[in-house]
Design a protein around this motif. Structure first.
Motif, PDB file in Angstrom:
ATOM      1  N   GLY A  66       0.794  -1.228   0.000  1.00  0.00           N
ATOM      2  CA  GLY A  66       0.000   0.000   0.000  1.00  0.00           C
ATOM      3  C   GLY A  66       0.820   1.268   0.000  1.00  0.00           C
ATOM      4  O   GLY A  66       2.043   1.252  -0.136  1.00  0.00           O
ATOM      5  N   ILE A  67       0.141   2.390   0.172  1.00  0.00           N
ATOM      6  CA  ILE A  67       0.827   3.675   0.168  1.00  0.00           C
ATOM      7  C   ILE A  67       1.600   3.869   1.462  1.00  0.00           C
ATOM      8  O   ILE A  67       1.355   3.188   2.459  1.00  0.00           O
ATOM      9  CB  ILE A  67      -0.149   4.846  -0.064  1.00  0.00           C
ATOM     10  N   ILE A  68       2.548   4.802   1.436  1.00  0.00           N
ATOM     11  CA  ILE A  68       3.427   5.062   2.581  1.00  0.00           C
ATOM     12  C   ILE A  68       3.243   6.500   3.043  1.00  0.00           C
ATOM     13  O   ILE A  68       3.254   7.432   2.223  1.00  0.00           O
ATOM     14  CB  ILE A  68       4.900   4.846   2.187  1.00  0.00           C
ATOM     15  N   ILE A  69       3.051   6.673   4.337  1.00  0.00           N
ATOM     16  CA  ILE A  69       3.093   8.006   4.945  1.00  0.00           C
ATOM     17  C   ILE A  69       3.936   7.859   6.200  1.00  0.00           C
ATOM     18  O   ILE A  69       3.602   7.067   7.082  1.00  0.00           O
ATOM     19  CB  ILE A  69       1.696   8.540   5.296  1.00  0.00           C
ATOM     20  N   CYS A  70       5.054   8.589   6.276  1.00  0.00           N
ATOM     21  CA  CYS A  70       5.910   8.396   7.452  1.00  0.00           C
ATOM     22  C   CYS A  70       6.742   9.629   7.771  1.00  0.00           C
ATOM     23  O   CYS A  70       6.874  10.550   6.960  1.00  0.00           O
ATOM     24  CB  CYS A  70       6.798   7.172   7.270  1.00  0.00           C
ATOM     25  N   ASN A  71       7.262   9.603   8.986  1.00  0.00           N
ATOM     26  CA  ASN A  71       8.124  10.649   9.519  1.00  0.00           C
ATOM     27  C   ASN A  71       9.431   9.974   9.937  1.00  0.00           C
ATOM     28  O   ASN A  71       9.633   9.643  11.098  1.00  0.00           O
ATOM     29  CB  ASN A  71       7.433  11.319  10.721  1.00  0.00           C
ATOM     30  N   PRO A  72      10.342   9.734   8.976  1.00  0.00           N
ATOM     31  CA  PRO A  72      11.566   8.982   9.268  1.00  0.00           C
ATOM     32  C   PRO A  72      12.564   9.806  10.073  1.00  0.00           C
ATOM     33  O   PRO A  72      12.397  11.009  10.253  1.00  0.00           O
ATOM     34  CB  PRO A  72      12.119   8.683   7.866  1.00  0.00           C
ATOM     35  N   PRO A  73      13.628   9.173  10.590  1.00  0.00           N
ATOM     36  CA  PRO A  73      14.685   9.924  11.294  1.00  0.00           C
ATOM     37  C   PRO A  73      15.288  10.986  10.375  1.00  0.00           C
ATOM     38  O   PRO A  73      15.424  10.775   9.172  1.00  0.00           O
ATOM     39  CB  PRO A  73      15.720   8.844  11.630  1.00  0.00           C
ATOM     40  N   TYR A  74      15.613  12.136  10.954  1.00  0.00           N
ATOM     41  CA  TYR A  74      16.177  13.236  10.176  1.00  0.00           C
ATOM     42  C   TYR A  74      17.704  13.224  10.178  1.00  0.00           C
ATOM     43  O   TYR A  74      18.333  13.949   9.425  1.00  0.00           O
ATOM     44  CB  TYR A  74      15.699  14.582  10.720  1.00  0.00           C
ATOM     45  N   GLY A  75      18.304  12.461  11.084  1.00  0.00           N
ATOM     46  CA  GLY A  75      19.751  12.411  11.152  1.00  0.00           C
ATOM     47  C   GLY A  75      20.378  13.526  11.960  1.00  0.00           C
ATOM     48  O   GLY A  75      21.601  13.659  11.992  1.00  0.00           O
ATOM     49  N   ASN A  76      19.558  14.326  12.646  1.00  0.00           N
ATOM     50  CA  ASN A  76      20.104  15.431  13.444  1.00  0.00           C
ATOM     51  C   ASN A  76      20.581  14.960  14.808  1.00  0.00           C
ATOM     52  O   ASN A  76      21.698  15.233  15.230  1.00  0.00           O
ATOM     53  CB  ASN A  76      19.046  16.520  13.624  1.00  0.00           C
ATOM     54  N   ARG A  77      19.722  14.247  15.499  1.00  0.00           N
ATOM     55  CA  ARG A  77      20.086  13.718  16.818  1.00  0.00           C
ATOM     56  C   ARG A  77      20.469  12.248  16.739  1.00  0.00           C
ATOM     57  O   ARG A  77      21.218  11.752  17.557  1.00  0.00           O
ATOM     58  CB  ARG A  77      18.912  13.908  17.784  1.00  0.00           C
ATOM     59  N   LEU A  78      19.913  11.550  15.761  1.00  0.00           N
ATOM     60  CA  LEU A  78      20.203  10.122  15.600  1.00  0.00           C
ATOM     61  C   LEU A  78      21.212   9.942  14.479  1.00  0.00           C
ATOM     62  O   LEU A  78      20.866   9.656  13.347  1.00  0.00           O
ATOM     63  CB  LEU A  78      18.917   9.355  15.285  1.00  0.00           C
ATOM     64  N   GLN A  79      22.469  10.165  14.783  1.00  0.00           N
ATOM     65  CA  GLN A  79      23.505  10.024  13.768  1.00  0.00           C
ATOM     66  C   GLN A  79      23.743   8.535  13.494  1.00  0.00           C
ATOM     67  O   GLN A  79      24.011   7.762  14.391  1.00  0.00           O
ATOM     68  CB  GLN A  79      24.804  10.681  14.250  1.00  0.00           C
ATOM     69  N   THR A  80      23.630   8.136  12.240  1.00  0.00           N
ATOM     70  CA  THR A  80      23.803   6.742  11.880  1.00  0.00           C
ATOM     71  C   THR A  80      24.264   6.630  10.439  1.00  0.00           C
ATOM     72  O   THR A  80      23.850   7.414   9.580  1.00  0.00           O
ATOM     73  CB  THR A  80      22.497   5.944  12.061  1.00  0.00           C
ATOM     74  N   ASN A  81      25.108   5.639  10.177  1.00  0.00           N
ATOM     75  CA  ASN A  81      25.581   5.444   8.807  1.00  0.00           C
ATOM     76  C   ASN A  81      24.533   4.762   7.942  1.00  0.00           C
ATOM     77  O   ASN A  81      24.768   4.509   6.760  1.00  0.00           O
ATOM     78  CB  ASN A  81      26.874   4.617   8.812  1.00  0.00           C
ATOM     79  N   GLN A  82      23.367   4.460   8.533  1.00  0.00           N
ATOM     80  CA  GLN A  82      22.296   3.831   7.771  1.00  0.00           C
ATOM     81  C   GLN A  82      21.326   4.835   7.146  1.00  0.00           C
ATOM     82  O   GLN A  82      20.413   4.443   6.433  1.00  0.00           O
ATOM     83  CB  GLN A  82      21.507   2.866   8.664  1.00  0.00           C
ATOM     84  N   MET A  83      21.525   6.122   7.419  1.00  0.00           N
ATOM     85  CA  MET A  83      20.570   7.123   6.932  1.00  0.00           C
ATOM     86  C   MET A  83      20.404   7.078   5.416  1.00  0.00           C
ATOM     87  O   MET A  83      19.286   7.091   4.902  1.00  0.00           O
ATOM     88  CB  MET A  83      20.998   8.522   7.375  1.00  0.00           C
ATOM     89  N   ASP A  84      21.501   7.031   4.688  1.00  0.00           N
ATOM     90  CA  ASP A  84      21.414   7.004   3.228  1.00  0.00           C
ATOM     91  C   ASP A  84      20.681   5.760   2.736  1.00  0.00           C
ATOM     92  O   ASP A  84      19.886   5.823   1.793  1.00  0.00           O
ATOM     93  CB  ASP A  84      22.810   7.073   2.600  1.00  0.00           C
ATOM     94  N   SER A  85      20.925   4.625   3.389  1.00  0.00           N
ATOM     95  CA  SER A  85      20.256   3.387   2.996  1.00  0.00           C
ATOM     96  C   SER A  85      18.758   3.468   3.267  1.00  0.00           C
ATOM     97  O   SER A  85      17.939   3.018   2.448  1.00  0.00           O
ATOM     98  CB  SER A  85      20.853   2.201   3.757  1.00  0.00           C
ATOM     99  N   ILE A  86      18.388   4.060   4.409  1.00  0.00           N
ATOM    100  CA  ILE A  86      16.976   4.216   4.743  1.00  0.00           C
ATOM    101  C   ILE A  86      16.278   5.057   3.690  1.00  0.00           C
ATOM    102  O   ILE A  86      15.222   4.688   3.155  1.00  0.00           O
ATOM    103  CB  ILE A  86      16.815   4.854   6.138  1.00  0.00           C
ATOM    104  N   TYR A  87      16.880   6.205   3.356  1.00  0.00           N
ATOM    105  CA  TYR A  87      16.217   7.111   2.431  1.00  0.00           C
ATOM    106  C   TYR A  87      16.230   6.599   0.993  1.00  0.00           C
ATOM    107  O   TYR A  87      15.291   6.843   0.238  1.00  0.00           O
ATOM    108  CB  TYR A  87      16.822   8.518   2.534  1.00  0.00           C
ATOM    109  N   LYS A  88      17.258   5.897   0.617  1.00  0.00           N
ATOM    110  CA  LYS A  88      17.290   5.320  -0.723  1.00  0.00           C
ATOM    111  C   LYS A  88      16.128   4.349  -0.910  1.00  0.00           C
ATOM    112  O   LYS A  88      15.413   4.391  -1.918  1.00  0.00           O
ATOM    113  CB  LYS A  88      18.617   4.603  -0.965  1.00  0.00           C
ATOM    114  N   LYS A  89      15.926   3.474   0.073  1.00  0.00           N
ATOM    115  CA  LYS A  89      14.818   2.522  -0.014  1.00  0.00           C
ATOM    116  C   LYS A  89      13.479   3.233   0.112  1.00  0.00           C
ATOM    117  O   LYS A  89      12.524   2.940  -0.632  1.00  0.00           O
ATOM    118  CB  LYS A  89      14.950   1.454   1.070  1.00  0.00           C
TER     119      LYS A  89
END
Length: 200
Positions: free
Chosen positions: A125-148
């Motif tokens: 189905g459709i997606i509506i979400c508020n994912p991590p912004y990377g400001n306080r939650l620094q992680t090397n997975q951010m690019d992978s999350i947003y790419k997907k």
């Protein structure tokens, strides 16, 4: 970044979501977006299960307000007709989300699950979400999350709100919004099949 109920409701309203279409929030945190989605779909007034300071004032008419509450309750649509999925990698957040959904009387309408979004199978189905912004939650997975995430928004429809800088081959539309005091963009796909009508 946490999202307030009124902004979550606005994102859902902007999507013109058809309630028979599955809706997924794969990074649900405390569950605000899926909870608001069910409340909108079932016509549950946002103030129905809350109490207000005016109730403590001497001129407050409890009988009249009870009539208003009973009228609002009579207009709620039945449970069990919706396909809303919410997941998060943190089991603790899922427990908080379930508690919030229970207090809003919508727990039975949301399918909660614990999973790693990056390794999870494609969403329904459709997606509506508020994912991590990377400001306080620094992680090397951010690019992978947003790419997907952006790929799935492009393929399935609707969008996400974030201040994270998005670079993608997919030509998503966006609107500038504030989440709290933070400037964000609501990235979305126009003419989503699961919407009631296209948005210009």
């Amino acid at each position: 970044a946490p999202i307030k109920e009124n902004l979550a409701a606005a994102l859902i309203a902007f999507a013109n979501w058809k309630y028979s279409v599955p809706l997924s929030d794969p990074l649900c945190g405390s569950g605000t977006i899926p909870i608001e989605a069910v409340m909108i779909a079932r016509n549950i007034a946002p103030w129905l299960f809350r109490h207000f300071r005016v109730e403590e004032l001497p001129f407050y008419n409890s009988e009249m307000f009870q009539v208003v509450r009973d009228t609002a309750r009579s207009k709620i649509y039945p449970s069990g007709k919706y396909h809303i999925n919410a997941s998060d990698i943190d089991p603790g957040m899922i427990q908080i989300a379930k508690g919030n959904a229970k207090r809003a009387w919508v727990l039975d309408d949301i399918n909660f699950g614990v999973c790693d979004y990056i390794t999870n199978p494609p969403l329904e189905g459709i997606i509506i979400c508020n994912p991590p912004y990377g400001n306080r939650l620094q992680t090397n997975q951010m690019d992978s999350i947003y790419k997907k995430l952006i790929t799935e928004v492009w393929e399935n429809g609707w969008g996400c709100i974030t201040s994270y800088p998005i670079e993608s081959k997919h030509q998503l539309a966006n609107k500038k919004l504030l989440n709290g005091g933070e400037e964000c963009r609501y990235w979305y796909k126009k003419d989503t099949p699961g919407s009631k009508k296209s948005v210009s």
